[in-house]
Design an enzyme around this catalytic site. Structure first.
Site, mmCIF file in Angstrom:
data_model
loop_
_atom_site.group_PDB
_atom_site.id
_atom_site.type_symbol
_atom_site.label_atom_id
_atom_site.label_comp_id
_atom_site.label_asym_id
_atom_site.label_seq_id
_atom_site.Cartn_x
_atom_site.Cartn_y
_atom_site.Cartn_z
ATOM 1 N N LYS A 115 0.862 -1.184 0.000
ATOM 2 C CA LYS A 115 0.000 0.000 0.000
ATOM 3 C C LYS A 115 0.898 1.233 0.000
ATOM 4 C CE LYS A 115 -3.859 1.749 2.870
ATOM 5 N NZ LYS A 115 -4.629 1.477 4.125
ATOM 6 N N SER B 138 -9.492 1.086 3.333
ATOM 7 C CA SER B 138 -8.690 1.907 2.448
ATOM 8 C C SER B 138 -7.633 1.136 1.659
ATOM 9 C CB SER B 138 -7.984 3.007 3.247
ATOM 10 O OG SER B 138 -7.085 2.454 4.193
ATOM 11 N N SER C 133 -9.583 -1.152 7.515
ATOM 12 C CA SER C 133 -9.029 -0.935 6.172
ATOM 13 C C SER C 133 -8.281 -2.116 5.557
ATOM 14 C CB SER C 133 -8.108 0.282 6.177
ATOM 15 O OG SER C 133 -8.877 1.453 6.182
#
Lengths: 54, 451
Positions: B73, B148, B172
């Site tokens: 990420k 996320s 997330s």
């Protein structure tokens, strides 16, 4: 009249604040005075020792 | 392909690290209409693959991730590779060093293909990123992947990498795992270092793996977990054996099924799949019982107060919001309205809830719930309705997961079925603090029944 962005934000936060305030009132006898928050592995501490307040 | 299968191919000589990386890059180039990557580091990955091949030829084996393609990420610092946080605020930020967990995977031989798209600043659940493009769900590209860590979930679901790292402050990791049909572990708070990871809310943030399978997550935890002198919140607790061979049965395992909150306003397909998974656990020997859990609505409110205040405190210097997407800017504005006493009281409540959950762990080992009440919403859906109950897509996504960040427990999301329209359903398994390895073992046993 439609709500402004600011009014919408305030309404959302007020609802959250109200929920937390109610919880504080209801749980008052159990709440510790400060907010230090730590975890310890259960093998090293009896249940209930996973938080520490001072 | 799972990390272990890639490892077998490499060690048997059926493929080289270079060939594995070339094929992964080819697939991304050909099929990544899902916008999973913000930065692809193809040249660096191929250079590393050459080195890993040389090592294997010389008898040097760094472990299960030797030569395995992974991705991060875009919150994780990567040495000399841009780290944007999915935001214009960091669009030119090039770290001088790796995050601790990136360094650990690199030392374990993992080969990074690059940096993954995400919800801006990790502050949202759709991964509809206004700056780097909306991430699409590879299971059905008209749906969101969740967030996320949406790029992480989508890159795995698309088959580009077997494992990717994400972060989880209010769900997330688990939300994209649920929506994309992959596995994801939010570790115990403190179990995995956060050094070199852009923060969102310091007392809630956790770093963890998403994987094609629960086994991929277990292998990743073996590589990344453990104390870090650079992260004062990392725990010195002894590391368990994440490689332990999972049992074939659940004899003696006490599984609690919440009788309140967690099965309210749940999609019919979701509850059917989750109850089916719980029934499977019972068939394999688990003792399943109904339990009452602490008031999750209150926990969720306390979480939102803390997350809002902590996240807004990081970006106080942003005054006009012109560089920030509207949804994230709105959350930051809300955070600025939270008072000091509100924040302190929410923090004080955590210790009470902590005690309540400790009491729960006296009677059960695992709490089994849906991860999300719904399957992945469509891209344009800002609101969802579940059996007559209307809420925003964001609140639906976080409703069953965010309380776990407040108390710090580990929680695994794994696929347990699919809806009538073919979208994956996620099962959430929560355990007591530092029971991460036990959860991963339970998940591995269970996933054999669903794969």
């Amino acid at each position: 009249m439609p709500e402004s962005e600011d009014e919408r934000n305030r309404a959302i936060v007020d609802a959250l604040r109200s929920s937390v305030a109610d919880a504080v009132d209801r749980l008052a006898p159990e709440i510790e005075p400060a907010l230090r928050y730590t975890l310890a592995p259960p093998s090293e501490a009896a249940p209930g020792h996973t938080e520490d307040t001072q | 392909m799972r990390a272990r299968e890639i490892g077998k191919m490499l060690r048997s000589g059926r493929a080289s690290c270079v060939e594995i990386v070339q094929e992964a890059l080819r697939q991304i180039e050909k099929r990544d209409r899902f916008r999973t990557f913000i930065t692809l580091t193809a040249a660096e990955a191929l250079e590393e693959a050459v080195e890993r091949d040389k090592e294997l030829a010389a008898g040097i084996d760094r472990g299960p991730f030797h030569g395995v393609p992974v991705a991060y990420k875009d919150l994780f610092y990567t040495k000399r590779v841009r780290t944007t946080g999915g935001s214009l605020l960091f669009k030119d930020f090039i770290p001088e060093q790796d995050a601790t967990v990136v360094g650990r995977l690199r030392a374990g031989g993992a080969i990074s293909l690059g940096k993954l798209n995400q919800h801006e600043l990790a502050y949202g659940t759709t991964s509809k990123n206004p700056h780097f493009g909306f991430v699409l769900n590879p299971r059905d590209s008209e749906h969101i992947p969740g967030g996320s860590s949406g790029g992480s979930g989508a890159a795995i679901a698309a088959g580009f990498v077997p494992m990717a790292l994400g972060t989880d402050t209010g769900g997330s990791i688990r939300i994209p795992a649920s929506y994309c049909g992959v596995a994801g572990l939010k570790p115990t708070y403190g179990r995995v270092s956060r050094h070199g990871v852009l923060p969102l809310a310091f007392s809630l943030d956790t770093v963890g793996p998403l994987g094609e399978t629960v086994e991929d997550c277990a292998l990743a935890m073996a590589a990344i977990a453990g104390p870090d002198p650079h992260d004062p919140t990392s725990s010195p607790a002894p590391l368990p054996d994440f490689y332990a061979r999972p049992s074939t049965r659940f004899d003696g395992l006490r599984v609690g099924v919440p009788s309140n909150f967690y099965f309210d306003h749940i999609g019919t397909d979701v509850s059917a799949s989750v109850y089916n998974a719980i029934e499977e656990m019972r068939r394999l020997g688990a003792v399943v019982s109904d339990v009452r859990v602490p008031d999750v609505l209150e926990l969720n409110a306390a979480h939102q107060i803390i997350q809002g205040a902590e996240a807004s405190s990081l970006y106080m210097a942003e005054h006009d919001g012109s560089r920030i997407g509207l949804d994230v800017w709105r959350l930051m504005q809300q955070g600025r309205l939270i008072s000091g006493p509100d924040y302190v009281n929410a923090q004080r409540l955590r210790t009470v809830y902590r005690r309540q959950f400790d009491a729960l762990w006296q009677s059960i080992d695992v709490l089994a719930t849906p991860t999300t009440p719904i399957t992945a919403p469509r891209l344009e859906q800002d609101e969802v309705e579940t059996n007559g109950y209307r809420e925003s897509s964001r609140m639906a996504a976080t409703r069953l997961v965010r309380a776990i960040n407040l108390i710090g427990e580990p929680a695994l999301s794994m696929p347990c079925g699919s809806s009538r329209n073919g979208l994956p359903v996620g099962l959430q398994l929560v355990g007591k603090p530092f029971s991460d390895a036990m959860l991963l073992g339970v998940g591995q046993t269970l996933e054999r029944r669903f794969l």
